[in-house]
Design a protein around this motif. Structure first.
Motif, PDB file in Angstrom:
ATOM      1  N   ALA A  81       0.901  -1.279   0.082  1.00 52.74           N
ATOM      2  CA  ALA A  81       0.035  -0.013   0.022  1.00 52.74           C
ATOM      3  C   ALA A  81       0.873   1.228   0.018  1.00 52.74           C
ATOM      4  CB  ALA A  81      -1.001   0.012   1.267  1.00 52.74           C
ATOM      5  N   HIS A  82       2.049   1.271   1.098  1.00 54.53           N
ATOM      6  CA  HIS A  82       2.932   2.455   0.842  1.00 54.53           C
ATOM      7  C   HIS A  82       3.516   2.685  -0.507  1.00 54.53           C
ATOM      8  CE1 HIS A  82       5.712   5.304   2.491  1.00 54.53           C
ATOM      9  NE2 HIS A  82       6.518   4.686   1.823  1.00 54.53           N
ATOM     10  N   TRP A  83       4.087   1.692  -0.910  1.00 52.88           N
ATOM     11  CA  TRP A  83       4.800   1.966  -2.127  1.00 52.88           C
ATOM     12  C   TRP A  83       3.997   2.110  -3.483  1.00 52.88           C
ATOM     13  CZ3 TRP A  83       9.424   3.860  -2.299  1.00 52.88           C
ATOM     14  CH2 TRP A  83      10.209   3.757  -1.253  1.00 52.88           C
ATOM     15  N   GLY A  84       3.044   1.546  -3.296  1.00 56.66           N
ATOM     16  CA  GLY A  84       1.861   1.712  -4.423  1.00 56.66           C
ATOM     17  C   GLY A  84       1.256   2.748  -4.285  1.00 56.66           C
ATOM     18  N   ALA A  85       1.055   3.550  -3.198  1.00 57.61           N
ATOM     19  CA  ALA A  85       0.665   5.012  -3.091  1.00 57.61           C
ATOM     20  C   ALA A  85       1.567   6.111  -3.817  1.00 57.61           C
ATOM     21  CB  ALA A  85       0.238   5.292  -1.578  1.00 57.61           C
ATOM     22  N   VAL A  86       2.757   5.743  -3.222  1.00 57.93           N
ATOM     23  CA  VAL A  86       3.872   6.623  -3.675  1.00 57.93           C
ATOM     24  C   VAL A  86       3.940   6.656  -5.286  1.00 57.93           C
ATOM     25  CG1 VAL A  86       6.342   7.148  -3.797  1.00 57.93           C
ATOM     26  CG2 VAL A  86       5.254   6.520  -1.727  1.00 57.93           C
ATOM     27  N   ALA A  87       3.900   5.400  -5.751  1.00 61.18           N
ATOM     28  CA  ALA A  87       3.825   5.257  -7.238  1.00 61.18           C
ATOM     29  C   ALA A  87       2.647   5.764  -8.084  1.00 61.18           C
ATOM     30  CB  ALA A  87       4.180   3.689  -7.806  1.00 61.18           C
ATOM     31  N   GLY A  88       1.316   5.567  -7.470  1.00 63.14           N
ATOM     32  CA  GLY A  88       0.104   6.051  -8.035  1.00 63.14           C
ATOM     33  C   GLY A  88       0.286   7.732  -7.968  1.00 63.14           C
ATOM     34  N   VAL A  89       0.857   8.429  -6.995  1.00 61.42           N
ATOM     35  CA  VAL A  89       0.749   9.609  -6.996  1.00 61.42           C
ATOM     36  C   VAL A  89       2.008  10.142  -7.988  1.00 61.42           C
ATOM     37  CG1 VAL A  89       1.849  11.726  -5.675  1.00 61.42           C
ATOM     38  CG2 VAL A  89       0.333  10.132  -4.526  1.00 61.42           C
ATOM     39  N   TYR A  90       3.240   9.357  -8.279  1.00 60.06           N
ATOM     40  CA  TYR A  90       4.091   9.839  -9.090  1.00 60.06           C
ATOM     41  C   TYR A  90       3.522   9.849 -10.565  1.00 60.06           C
ATOM     42  CZ  TYR A  90       8.171   9.650 -12.315  1.00 60.06           C
ATOM     43  OH  TYR A  90       8.798   9.831 -13.390  1.00 60.06           O
ATOM     44  N   VAL A  91       3.044   8.706 -10.691  1.00 65.40           N
ATOM     45  CA  VAL A  91       2.531   8.381 -12.182  1.00 65.40           C
ATOM     46  C   VAL A  91       1.471   9.481 -12.467  1.00 65.40           C
ATOM     47  CG1 VAL A  91       0.985   6.740 -13.670  1.00 65.40           C
ATOM     48  CG2 VAL A  91       3.129   6.023 -12.178  1.00 65.40           C
ATOM     49  N   GLY A  92       0.462   9.587 -11.560  1.00 70.14           N
ATOM     50  CA  GLY A  92      -0.594  10.914 -11.603  1.00 70.14           C
ATOM     51  C   GLY A  92       0.048  12.083 -12.037  1.00 70.14           C
ATOM     52  N   MET A  93       0.976  12.690 -11.249  1.00 75.44           N
ATOM     53  CA  MET A  93       1.623  13.785 -11.291  1.00 75.44           C
ATOM     54  C   MET A  93       2.384  13.783 -12.647  1.00 75.44           C
ATOM     55  SD  MET A  93       1.312  15.992  -8.699  1.00 75.44           S
ATOM     56  CE  MET A  93      -0.231  15.170  -7.927  1.00 75.44           C
ATOM     57  N   GLU A  94       3.216  12.809 -12.817  1.00 70.88           N
ATOM     58  CA  GLU A  94       3.692  12.829 -14.232  1.00 70.88           C
ATOM     59  C   GLU A  94       2.799  13.057 -15.510  1.00 70.88           C
ATOM     60  OE1 GLU A  94       7.366  10.749 -16.746  1.00 70.88           O
ATOM     61  OE2 GLU A  94       6.031   9.299 -15.562  1.00 70.88           O
ATOM     62  N   HIS A  95       1.903  12.370 -15.579  1.00 70.73           N
ATOM     63  CA  HIS A  95       0.660  12.205 -16.359  1.00 70.73           C
ATOM     64  C   HIS A  95       0.116  13.869 -16.611  1.00 70.73           C
ATOM     65  CE1 HIS A  95      -2.316  11.116 -19.135  1.00 70.73           C
ATOM     66  NE2 HIS A  95      -3.289  11.529 -18.419  1.00 70.73           N
ATOM     67  N   GLY A  96      -0.121  14.187 -15.125  1.00 70.80           N
ATOM     68  CA  GLY A  96      -0.628  15.674 -15.128  1.00 70.80           C
ATOM     69  C   GLY A  96       0.366  16.533 -15.816  1.00 70.80           C
ATOM     70  N   MET A  97       1.493  16.461 -15.781  1.00 71.81           N
ATOM     71  CA  MET A  97       2.458  17.509 -16.165  1.00 71.81           C
ATOM     72  C   MET A  97       2.591  17.256 -17.566  1.00 71.81           C
ATOM     73  SD  MET A  97       3.536  19.452 -14.004  1.00 71.81           S
ATOM     74  CE  MET A  97       4.651  20.200 -15.190  1.00 71.81           C
ATOM     75  N   GLU A  98       2.398  16.152 -18.124  1.00 66.92           N
ATOM     76  CA  GLU A  98       2.411  15.999 -19.507  1.00 66.92           C
ATOM     77  C   GLU A  98       1.252  16.540 -20.323  1.00 66.92           C
ATOM     78  OE1 GLU A  98       1.918  11.863 -22.526  1.00 66.92           O
ATOM     79  OE2 GLU A  98       3.059  11.519 -20.483  1.00 66.92           O
ATOM     80  N   ARG A  99      -0.012  16.350 -19.728  1.00 72.93           N
ATOM     81  CA  ARG A  99      -1.105  17.013 -20.067  1.00 72.93           C
ATOM     82  C   ARG A  99      -1.052  18.501 -19.982  1.00 72.93           C
ATOM     83  NH1 ARG A  99      -5.704  13.554 -20.881  1.00 72.93           N
ATOM     84  NH2 ARG A  99      -6.563  15.585 -21.696  1.00 72.93           N
ATOM     85  N   ILE A 100      -0.571  19.003 -19.122  1.00 77.64           N
ATOM     86  CA  ILE A 100      -0.560  20.575 -18.970  1.00 77.64           C
ATOM     87  C   ILE A 100       0.369  20.939 -19.852  1.00 77.64           C
ATOM     88  CG2 ILE A 100       0.514  22.365 -17.244  1.00 77.64           C
ATOM     89  CD1 ILE A 100      -0.689  20.939 -15.037  1.00 77.64           C
ATOM     90  N   ARG A 101       1.653  20.574 -20.044  1.00 82.71           N
ATOM     91  CA  ARG A 101       2.733  20.942 -20.796  1.00 82.71           C
ATOM     92  C   ARG A 101       2.536  20.643 -22.321  1.00 82.71           C
ATOM     93  NH1 ARG A 101       7.549  18.831 -19.986  1.00 82.71           N
ATOM     94  NH2 ARG A 101       8.678  20.692 -20.799  1.00 82.71           N
ATOM     95  N   GLY A 102       1.739  19.602 -22.541  1.00 83.74           N
ATOM     96  CA  GLY A 102       1.443  19.133 -23.994  1.00 83.74           C
ATOM     97  C   GLY A 102       2.780  18.540 -24.561  1.00 83.74           C
ATOM     98  N   THR A 103       3.602  17.908 -23.763  1.00 81.97           N
ATOM     99  CA  THR A 103       4.870  17.107 -24.408  1.00 81.97           C
ATOM    100  C   THR A 103       5.257  16.083 -23.302  1.00 81.97           C
ATOM    101  OG1 THR A 103       7.093  17.431 -25.309  1.00 81.97           O
ATOM    102  CG2 THR A 103       6.588  18.741 -23.496  1.00 81.97           C
ATOM    103  N   ARG A 104       5.820  15.146 -23.892  1.00 78.02           N
ATOM    104  CA  ARG A 104       6.313  14.111 -22.955  1.00 78.02           C
ATOM    105  C   ARG A 104       8.182  13.996 -22.987  1.00 78.02           C
ATOM    106  NH1 ARG A 104       4.337   8.057 -22.704  1.00 78.02           N
ATOM    107  NH2 ARG A 104       5.896   7.348 -21.149  1.00 78.02           N
ATOM    108  N   ASP A 105       8.625  14.393 -21.831  1.00 80.08           N
ATOM    109  CA  ASP A 105       9.978  14.457 -21.688  1.00 80.08           C
ATOM    110  C   ASP A 105      10.289  14.090 -20.409  1.00 80.08           C
ATOM    111  OD1 ASP A 105       9.466  16.926 -20.603  1.00 80.08           O
ATOM    112  OD2 ASP A 105      10.267  18.143 -22.074  1.00 80.08           O
TER     113      ASP A 105
END
Length: 146
Positions: free
Chosen positions: A75-99
């Motif tokens: 649960a701990h590492w899954g939550a950390v990974a879920g937050v990270y993946v969500g944040m990275e995806h959100g940044m990709e959507r906001i910036r419109g680029t994947r890098d």
């Protein structure tokens, strides 16, 4: 109307499970949670098995303790990974680029959020944000090497 689905694929090198919650952000977040949570729980299972083999004994209490540790770490590492993946995806959507910058910002925000949720002081939150950004950026660069 939102719908959800579940599918799985087993191939020679990769096991992939897909859960469709009808939203790409939720899909990626849950996928990260499940994959990394499973890895963490598996790690605890292997560690606990090693300790039992080393001592040469096993009991119901040890099995129950191992299952609790597996759930907690998963649960701990899954939550950390879920937050990270969500944040990275959100940044990709906001910036419109994947890098790599998305990974860096996603890691930094995740580090800060997890640290703040752990009631750390302000300086430690900043250090954890820097560390999270550095680890995520390094992981992203390593992905480019393969």
């Amino acid at each position: 109307m939102p719908s959800s689905g579940f599918s799985g694929l087993v191939s020679s090198r990769k096991v992939d499970v897909t859960i469709d919650l009808g939203n790409p952000f939720l899909n990626k977040t849950v996928d990260g949670f499940l994959k990394i949570g499973t890895v963490a729980a598996s790690s605890v299972a292997v560690e606990e098995t090693y300790h039992c083999l080393k001592k040469g004994s096993i009991s119901k209490a040890k099995v129950e303790d191992a299952l609790k540790k597996m759930c907690k770490e998963g649960a701990h590492w899954g939550a950390v990974a879920g937050v990270y993946v969500g944040m990275e995806h959100g940044m990709e959507r906001i910036r419109g680029t994947r890098d790599w910058k998305n990974a860096m910002v996603g890691g930094a925000v995740t580090g800060a959020l997890i640290s703040a949720a752990s009631n750390r002081n302000k300086d430690q939150i900043i250090v954890d944000a820097i560390r999270g950004g550095a680890v995520a950026t390094a992981a992203e660069f390593l992905n480019y090497l393969t």
